[in-house]
Design an enzyme around this catalytic site. Structure first.
Site, mmCIF file in Angstrom:
data_model
loop_
_atom_site.group_PDB
_atom_site.id
_atom_site.type_symbol
_atom_site.label_atom_id
_atom_site.label_comp_id
_atom_site.label_asym_id
_atom_site.label_seq_id
_atom_site.Cartn_x
_atom_site.Cartn_y
_atom_site.Cartn_z
ATOM 1 N N GLN A 1 1.801 5.161 9.171
ATOM 2 C CA GLN A 1 1.139 3.910 8.818
ATOM 3 C C GLN A 1 1.336 2.809 9.856
ATOM 4 O O GLN A 1 0.981 1.661 9.614
ATOM 5 C CB GLN A 1 1.607 3.468 7.428
ATOM 6 C CG GLN A 1 1.155 4.449 6.370
ATOM 7 C CD GLN A 1 1.559 4.054 4.975
ATOM 8 O OE1 GLN A 1 2.405 3.207 4.755
ATOM 9 N NE2 GLN A 1 0.915 4.674 4.003
ATOM 10 N N THR B 1 2.264 -3.789 3.259
ATOM 11 C CA THR B 1 2.030 -4.616 4.439
ATOM 12 C C THR B 1 1.887 -6.104 4.123
ATOM 13 O O THR B 1 2.381 -6.937 4.900
ATOM 14 C CB THR B 1 0.820 -4.095 5.238
ATOM 15 O OG1 THR B 1 1.103 -2.757 5.659
ATOM 16 C CG2 THR B 1 0.528 -4.949 6.456
ATOM 17 N N LYS C 1 -0.327 -0.502 8.127
ATOM 18 C CA LYS C 1 -1.350 0.136 7.295
ATOM 19 C C LYS C 1 -0.730 0.703 6.015
ATOM 20 O O LYS C 1 -1.000 1.830 5.627
ATOM 21 C CB LYS C 1 -2.062 1.232 8.083
ATOM 22 C CG LYS C 1 -2.782 0.690 9.306
ATOM 23 C CD LYS C 1 -3.595 1.751 9.981
ATOM 24 C CE LYS C 1 -4.283 1.268 11.226
ATOM 25 N NZ LYS C 1 -5.061 0.076 11.098
ATOM 26 N N CYS C 2 0.084 -0.101 5.364
ATOM 27 C CA CYS C 2 0.838 0.326 4.197
ATOM 28 C C CYS C 2 0.478 -0.563 3.014
ATOM 29 O O CYS C 2 0.098 -1.723 3.191
ATOM 30 C CB CYS C 2 2.336 0.207 4.522
ATOM 31 S SG CYS C 2 3.457 0.531 3.162
ATOM 32 N N GLY C 3 0.613 -0.066 1.823
ATOM 33 C CA GLY C 3 0.388 -0.876 0.641
ATOM 34 C C GLY C 3 1.330 -2.073 0.558
ATOM 35 O O GLY C 3 1.025 -3.069 -0.101
#
Length: 164
Positions: free
Chosen positions: A73, A39, A35-37
């Site tokens: 995340q 990803t 759930k990370c930018g």
């Protein structure tokens, strides 16, 4: 521990990932999160694995190490992580069980990576990349800003693959 091949980690599916089984193969170790930018880098990691490693006995090994250490995340269970990675990015490279990668609770592999790479190499967010040579020593590391398929990372991978 003297080199990366001396470590073993629990796998995402409950197996043990014994890095000694990859002795002589370059490794790209990446702390990951769903759930990370950053990803979408899973797709690039899969590309490197498919191009340089998957079907090549002495090719690049890619190892994802999910961690919830940064911004929480990676909150999911092992099954949720596995399903997410496969369904969204087609991930087939080995994935370790969710682990701590920073601070005193960091798993031994990440403690070793920090020791080998120095203070600046410690992961400060998701998707730090650690390139390990055929000799089991850390050769380069990259921040999340360097995509796996960026010129810097991919050129380093190609160079290390030529190093016999």
């Amino acid at each position: 521990m003297s080199c990366a091949y001396d470590f073993h980690l629990p796998g995402l599916s409950g197996e043990t990932i014994d890095l000694s089984a990859y002795r002589g193969r370059p490794l790209l170790v990446v702390n990951t999160a769903s759930k990370c930018g950053f990803t979408p880098q899973y797709e690039d990691l899969q590309h490197l694995w498919s191009l340089y490693g998957r079907d090549k006995p002495d090719g690049l090994m890619v190892l994802g190490v999910p961690s919830n250490d940064f911004g929480e995340q990676e909150p999911g269970s092992a099954e949720e992580i596995k399903t997410f990675c496969y369904r969204n990015y087609g991930v087939t490279f080995p994935m370790a069980a969710k682990a701590h990668v920073k601070g005193p609770e960091a798993i031994p592999l990440f403690q070793w990576l920090r020791q080998e790479g120095g203070f600046l190499s410690r992961p400060r967010w998701n998707f730090y990349k650690y390139l390990i040579g055929r000799d089991g020593n850390l050769t380069r590391w990259f921040t999340p800003l360097s995509k796996p398929t960026s010129g810097r990372v991919e050129e380093s991978v190609r160079r290390i693959l030529l190093d016999h």
